[in-house]
Design an enzyme around this catalytic site. Structure first.
Site, short mmCIF file in Angstrom:
data_model
loop_
_atom_site.label_atom_id
_atom_site.label_comp_id
_atom_site.label_asym_id
_atom_site.label_seq_id
_atom_site.Cartn_x
_atom_site.Cartn_y
_atom_site.Cartn_z
N LEU A 86 5.10 0.55 7.96
CA LEU A 86 4.43 1.22 7.31
C LEU A 86 4.05 2.60 8.07
O LEU A 86 3.03 3.47 7.54
CB LEU A 86 3.84 1.18 6.19
CG LEU A 86 4.35 0.07 5.48
CD1 LEU A 86 3.40 -1.32 4.50
CD2 LEU A 86 5.19 0.24 4.52
N GLY A 133 2.14 -6.68 4.12
CA GLY A 133 2.29 -7.47 5.14
C GLY A 133 2.38 -8.61 4.42
O GLY A 133 1.19 -10.44 5.07
N ASP A 135 7.30 -6.60 5.05
CA ASP A 135 6.81 -6.20 6.39
C ASP A 135 7.07 -6.10 7.48
O ASP A 135 8.60 -5.77 7.22
CB ASP A 135 6.54 -8.82 5.99
CG ASP A 135 4.69 -8.57 7.57
OD1 ASP A 135 5.47 -7.51 8.56
OD2 ASP A 135 4.19 -8.50 7.37
N GLY A 179 -2.00 -4.46 8.09
CA GLY A 179 -3.00 -3.96 8.80
C GLY A 179 -2.67 -4.56 10.01
O GLY A 179 -2.25 -5.13 10.43
N GLY A 232 -0.64 -14.24 7.79
CA GLY A 232 -2.29 -13.92 7.69
C GLY A 232 -2.67 -13.73 6.44
O GLY A 232 -1.76 -14.92 5.14
N ILE A 233 -3.21 -13.14 5.59
CA ILE A 233 -3.99 -13.30 4.02
C ILE A 233 -2.15 -13.05 3.39
O ILE A 233 -2.83 -13.81 2.02
CB ILE A 233 -4.67 -11.94 3.92
CG1 ILE A 233 -6.43 -12.00 4.75
CG2 ILE A 233 -4.94 -11.91 2.27
CD1 ILE A 233 -6.91 -11.86 4.73
N SER A 284 -12.01 -4.11 4.49
CA SER A 284 -12.74 -4.94 5.64
C SER A 284 -13.99 -4.47 5.63
O SER A 284 -14.80 -3.51 5.34
CB SER A 284 -12.38 -5.25 6.83
OG SER A 284 -13.12 -5.21 7.88
N TYR A 301 -10.33 0.52 14.13
CA TYR A 301 -9.80 0.08 13.26
C TYR A 301 -10.94 0.19 11.56
O TYR A 301 -10.44 0.40 9.76
CB TYR A 301 -9.81 -1.77 13.28
CG TYR A 301 -10.19 -2.53 12.43
CD1 TYR A 301 -9.10 -2.60 11.77
CD2 TYR A 301 -10.88 -3.27 11.43
CE1 TYR A 301 -8.48 -3.63 10.74
CE2 TYR A 301 -10.85 -3.94 11.27
CZ TYR A 301 -9.25 -4.30 10.14
OH TYR A 301 -9.55 -5.54 8.87
N LYS A 313 -10.73 1.75 7.72
CA LYS A 313 -10.71 0.38 7.06
C LYS A 313 -12.25 1.35 5.75
O LYS A 313 -12.07 1.28 4.97
CB LYS A 313 -11.77 -0.42 6.90
CG LYS A 313 -10.25 -1.60 7.61
CD LYS A 313 -9.22 -1.49 6.54
CE LYS A 313 -8.03 -2.70 7.10
NZ LYS A 313 -6.98 -2.98 6.30
#
Length: 257
Positions: free
Chosen positions: A42, A8, A32, A71, A12-13, A111, A151, A155
């Site tokens: 993935l 990823g 990614d 994610g 983002g993160i 999360s 979601y 998590k």
């Protein structure tokens, strides 16, 4: 210089973490769907196998850390496929490459949504490792108009897997600290729509209270991930560290410490 794999990594993160690590002088192998050293899907077995093959080739067979950060949050079975099965396949598949490091580390992005209501059946099937059955259950939820619960369920399953796996011979027994972060609401492409107006932002904040600092930028959880995969983190094992502005303590108070 350490070699760190970050899934990823294009946004983002993951992108924030990649920048931090590279600024520290480390090599990052980004993964990614696009704009990465390794471009794979993935959600599929083929993509997960290709990830291991390409990272092995690029790294020469040795890495120092892996961060399973990729994610989705779109209320579809693909969310489960990436968030849980993709993450676990990443960590298990790349674990042998950590054997050559003097300070191997692994982390996964969980999360605070893992603390929200989940679909117990979906979590159960996921933890059993029955991907086909779990994806079928996720499809049922999507068709019923309750796909939003996928979601948080994915998590929660990640958190359960982490607690089970971290102290085992494969991880702690091999000298590999395996931990997770649990971010609150982060300003990323994933949350852009839900934070697009003042009204929608207030609605999100009502569901996810963050009394300390409110909604954060992606660099905040990235700083924590940087520590978790650093040599300095020698003894944390199986911890989900919430970086959520206080959501965890608001929800669970002193029932968990």
């Amino acid at each position: 210089m350490r070699t760190v794999v970050v899934t990823g990594s294009a946004s983002g993160i993951g992108r924030a973490l990649k920048g931090l690590l590279e600024a520290d002088g480390h090599r990052v192998i980004g993964v990614d769907l696009r704009d990465a050293d390794v471009t794979v899907d993935l959600t599929t077995d083929a993509g997960r196998a290709e990830l291991v093959e390409k990272v092995t080739a690029l790294s020469g067979g040795t890495i120092d850390a892996v961060v399973a950060n990729a994610g989705l949050s779109n209320g579809s079975p693909a969310t489960l496929a990436v968030n849980y099965f993709g993450a676990v396949a990443t960590l298990d598949g790349l674990r042998p490459l950590l054997a050559g490091s003097d300070a191997p580390r692994a982390a996964v992005t969980c999360s605070m949504a893992s603390l929200l209501p989940v679909d117990d059946r979906l979590v159960e099937l996921t933890l059993e490792g029955d991907e086909a059955a779990a994806l079928a259950r996720a499809a049922e939820l999507t068709e019923a108009g309750t796909g939003d619960i996928i979601y948080g369920s994915s998590k929660a399953a990640v958190a359960h897997w982490l607690r089970r796996a971290a102290p085992t011979a494969d991880w702690a027994g091999a000298g590999i600290p395996l931990n997770a972060i649990g971010p609150g609401i982060v300003q990323t492409g994933m949350t852009r729509e839900m934070l697009s107006t003042d009204e929608s932002t207030k609605a999100v904040e009502a569901v996810v209270p963050m009394p300390l600092g409110g909604i954060m930028g992606p660099e905040v959880p990235a700083y924590l991930l940087r520590f978790l995969v650093s040599p300095e983190n020698s003894h944390m094992c199986g911890q989900v560290v919430f970086v959520d502005g206080g959501s965890d303590v608001v929800f669970r108070s002193d029932k968990v410490w």
